[in-house]
Enzyme design. Sequence first.
Site, short mmCIF file in Angstrom:
data_model
loop_
_atom_site.label_atom_id
_atom_site.label_comp_id
_atom_site.label_asym_id
_atom_site.label_seq_id
_atom_site.Cartn_x
_atom_site.Cartn_y
_atom_site.Cartn_z
N SER A 139 18.65 4.73 11.44
CA SER A 139 17.30 5.00 10.93
C SER A 139 17.23 6.29 10.11
O SER A 139 16.43 6.39 9.19
CB SER A 139 16.29 5.05 12.08
N LEU A 194 19.27 7.24 7.90
CA LEU A 194 19.62 6.87 6.52
C LEU A 194 18.52 6.03 5.88
O LEU A 194 18.25 6.17 4.68
CB LEU A 194 20.96 6.14 6.49
N ALA A 195 17.90 5.16 6.65
CA ALA A 195 16.79 4.36 6.12
C ALA A 195 15.66 5.28 5.65
O ALA A 195 14.99 4.98 4.65
CB ALA A 195 16.28 3.39 7.18
N ARG A 196 15.48 6.38 6.32
CA ARG A 196 14.39 7.31 5.99
C ARG A 196 14.62 8.09 4.70
O ARG A 196 13.72 8.76 4.22
CB ARG A 196 14.14 8.25 7.16
N LEU A 199 29.65 -3.75 4.28
CA LEU A 199 28.25 -3.36 4.29
C LEU A 199 27.72 -3.44 2.87
O LEU A 199 28.43 -3.11 1.91
CB LEU A 199 28.09 -1.94 4.84
N GLU A 200 26.49 -3.90 2.72
CA GLU A 200 25.83 -3.95 1.41
C GLU A 200 24.91 -2.74 1.33
O GLU A 200 23.88 -2.69 2.00
CB GLU A 200 25.01 -5.23 1.25
N TYR A 218 36.16 -13.82 4.57
CA TYR A 218 35.71 -12.46 4.84
C TYR A 218 36.59 -11.77 5.86
O TYR A 218 37.28 -12.40 6.62
CB TYR A 218 34.25 -12.48 5.30
N LYS A 256 33.92 -9.10 -2.30
CA LYS A 256 33.04 -9.88 -3.17
C LYS A 256 32.52 -11.14 -2.47
O LYS A 256 33.14 -11.67 -1.56
CB LYS A 256 33.80 -10.30 -4.42
#
Length: 185
Positions: A98, A100-102, A124-125, A164, A171
């Site tokens: 969270s 990083l989301a902030r 991770l995207e 994957y 990709k």
Amino acid sequence: MLSAKSITWLINQDALDWPGQLRDDALLLTLGSPLQPLVVPRTSVIDLAEQSSIEDLYGEPVADWRTHDLMPGEMLLGAVEEPLRLGAGLMGMIGGLSHLARVGLAVHVTSPFVLPGWNGHLALELVNAGPATLRLHHGMPLARLLLFALEGPRTDDVSSHPFYGRGADLKSRYADEFPAGPPWR
């Protein structure tokens, strides 16, 4: 959800391979190599039924890096530093941090699920949804993986996904996995 004590027990029983850190009751996912940038394609439309069209979205992978600046609105694929192997009775769910989301960093924008039999490096995207450029550092914690035990009958013969988990290839393989044809095209 499994506790740190249960996760440690599973590692000791070889039902789970994880060389990285535990944080509370989850695996701490850190950013590794390579980074896979998305680039402006040569055409204005990417045909998701054509693998070669999808390939046009990607630049050259960046293997040797210490920091990377992620511009506002930019998307980047990044390998998790530590490899992971889940046994047949385990599944995981990726959750971003969270903190990083902030600041506007989304770290996993699709399905959070890691299915039984996973073996390799998670991808991770990373999307900068904020107003400022964000500097990423190799090895920085970005997310966590919560683990769950499956209930009910299952087979212990679970193979890993064919496309994957290979650390150097992040990709999309959508058109290869879901070839065009009836019923959807």
